[in-house]
Design a protein around this motif. Sequence first.
Motif, PDB file in Angstrom:
ATOM      1  N   SER A   7     -27.416  -4.029   6.502  1.00  0.00           N
ATOM      2  CA  SER A   7     -28.141  -5.057   7.261  1.00  0.00           C
ATOM      3  C   SER A   7     -28.311  -6.314   6.420  1.00  0.00           C
ATOM      4  O   SER A   7     -28.218  -7.433   6.937  1.00  0.00           O
ATOM      5  CB  SER A   7     -29.516  -4.532   7.700  1.00  0.00           C
ATOM      6  OG  SER A   7     -29.362  -3.338   8.430  1.00  0.00           O
ATOM      7  N   ASP A  41     -26.711  -3.325  15.255  1.00  0.00           N
ATOM      8  CA  ASP A  41     -27.011  -2.563  14.039  1.00  0.00           C
ATOM      9  C   ASP A  41     -27.435  -1.154  14.458  1.00  0.00           C
ATOM     10  O   ASP A  41     -27.862  -0.942  15.597  1.00  0.00           O
ATOM     11  CB  ASP A  41     -28.133  -3.270  13.270  1.00  0.00           C
ATOM     12  CG  ASP A  41     -28.078  -2.968  11.773  1.00  0.00           C
ATOM     13  OD1 ASP A  41     -27.313  -2.062  11.374  1.00  0.00           O
ATOM     14  OD2 ASP A  41     -28.809  -3.631  11.005  1.00  0.00           O
ATOM     15  N   GLU A  42     -27.323  -0.208  13.541  1.00  0.00           N
ATOM     16  CA  GLU A  42     -27.638   1.212  13.803  1.00  0.00           C
ATOM     17  C   GLU A  42     -26.826   1.728  14.997  1.00  0.00           C
ATOM     18  O   GLU A  42     -27.291   2.548  15.778  1.00  0.00           O
ATOM     19  CB  GLU A  42     -29.145   1.422  14.081  1.00  0.00           C
ATOM     20  CG  GLU A  42     -30.096   0.764  13.090  1.00  0.00           C
ATOM     21  CD  GLU A  42     -30.073   1.374  11.695  1.00  0.00           C
ATOM     22  OE1 GLU A  42     -29.227   2.258  11.436  1.00  0.00           O
ATOM     23  OE2 GLU A  42     -30.881   0.945  10.864  1.00  0.00           O
ATOM     24  N   ARG A  60     -31.843   0.893  -1.325  1.00  0.00           N
ATOM     25  CA  ARG A  60     -33.228   1.038  -0.885  1.00  0.00           C
ATOM     26  C   ARG A  60     -33.956   2.069  -1.743  1.00  0.00           C
ATOM     27  O   ARG A  60     -35.108   1.861  -2.129  1.00  0.00           O
ATOM     28  CB  ARG A  60     -33.332   1.386   0.602  1.00  0.00           C
ATOM     29  CG  ARG A  60     -34.764   1.166   1.083  1.00  0.00           C
ATOM     30  CD  ARG A  60     -34.983   1.308   2.576  1.00  0.00           C
ATOM     31  NE  ARG A  60     -34.133   0.455   3.357  1.00  0.00           N
ATOM     32  CZ  ARG A  60     -33.305   0.907   4.295  1.00  0.00           C
ATOM     33  NH1 ARG A  60     -33.241   2.198   4.550  1.00  0.00           N
ATOM     34  NH2 ARG A  60     -32.575   0.078   4.985  1.00  0.00           N
TER      35      ARG A  60
HETATM   36 MG   LIG Z   1     -29.868  -1.360   8.096  1.00  0.00          MG
END
Ligand SMILES: [Mg+2]
Length: 267
Positions: A57, A131-132, A233
């Motif tokens: 993203s 997205d996703e 992340r």
């Molecule tokens: Mg993402």
Amino acid sequence: MKYVEYFGMTKDPFSNDIALKDILPLPGALSVRERIEYIVKTGGVMVVTGEVGSGKSTALRWSVGQYHRSDITCAYVIAGTGGSNDLYKQLCWSLNIKITSSNRVNLLKIFKSTVEEIVKHQKIKLLIIIDEAFLLRTDILAELHTITQFDYDSANLFGLILAGQNSLIDKLKYSISAPLASRVITRAHLTNLSNEQMTDYLNHHLKIVGMKKNLFSANAVTAIYQGSGGLLRSANSLARGALIACMIDKDSTVNEEHVRRASTELI
Ligand SMILES: [Mg+2]
Ligand SMILES: Nc1ncnc2c1ncn2[C@@H]1O[C@H](COP(=O)(O)OP(=O)(O)O)[C@@H](O)[C@H]1O
């Protein structure tokens, strides 16, 4: 006391809403940007895959951020597990279309006429990002190509980007998804960082908050690399937790023990 103050940082170095100017041009982000440049020119479908937290993203946000709003309209939608009406409604909202009917055929019609207005009349390029997209049901992937069909299918009016975890590729390989899969013209896959890249990544984040000194020992970096599997992340969470552990110990350098303690707090 917050660790940001303890270490004399200008802001949180590992926040998830990193500013565009602070994004690191990692190989994955660069490959996404290059391919987006291509589909902006040609239209067609692009696929971006990678594990959770690999930077998909962020790479999309960074790549699209280089364009001026008067040159490109970019619509961003986060897919869910709902039906096609939900998706079409989201697509309409992302183009600021006022919805007067929830009927699927009407939604598709107004979406397409807006696309034609933007691209053919206003002469603005259009990018639509879902997205996703790995969450989309296969029956929805099966009919998604219809949003790209105009003029007896002769023209590619816009670029459609599908981003998501690697299972998106499996879903696109089902024969039911063939009409959409056959429109895919380019693919980017974001891989996990190497230990060396992780060192650069962590140093970069410290630099953007004004840290001159290398706060993480080499062993701490290796521990973050191993604990996160090279995923950004998780690396952010481990680095943040390790900074807190370091502050609690009143130390000035983060070591592998601080990282180990941080990892016990994460799932
Ligand atoms: Mg993402
Ligand atoms: N190129 C990058 N430069 C700096 N930080 C990044 C970069 N890519 C990702 N990150 C960091 O990693 C976090 C997770 O990335 P994200 O794009 O949300 O992953 P994904 O969409 O693959 O799950 C972001 O919130 C950001 O803090």
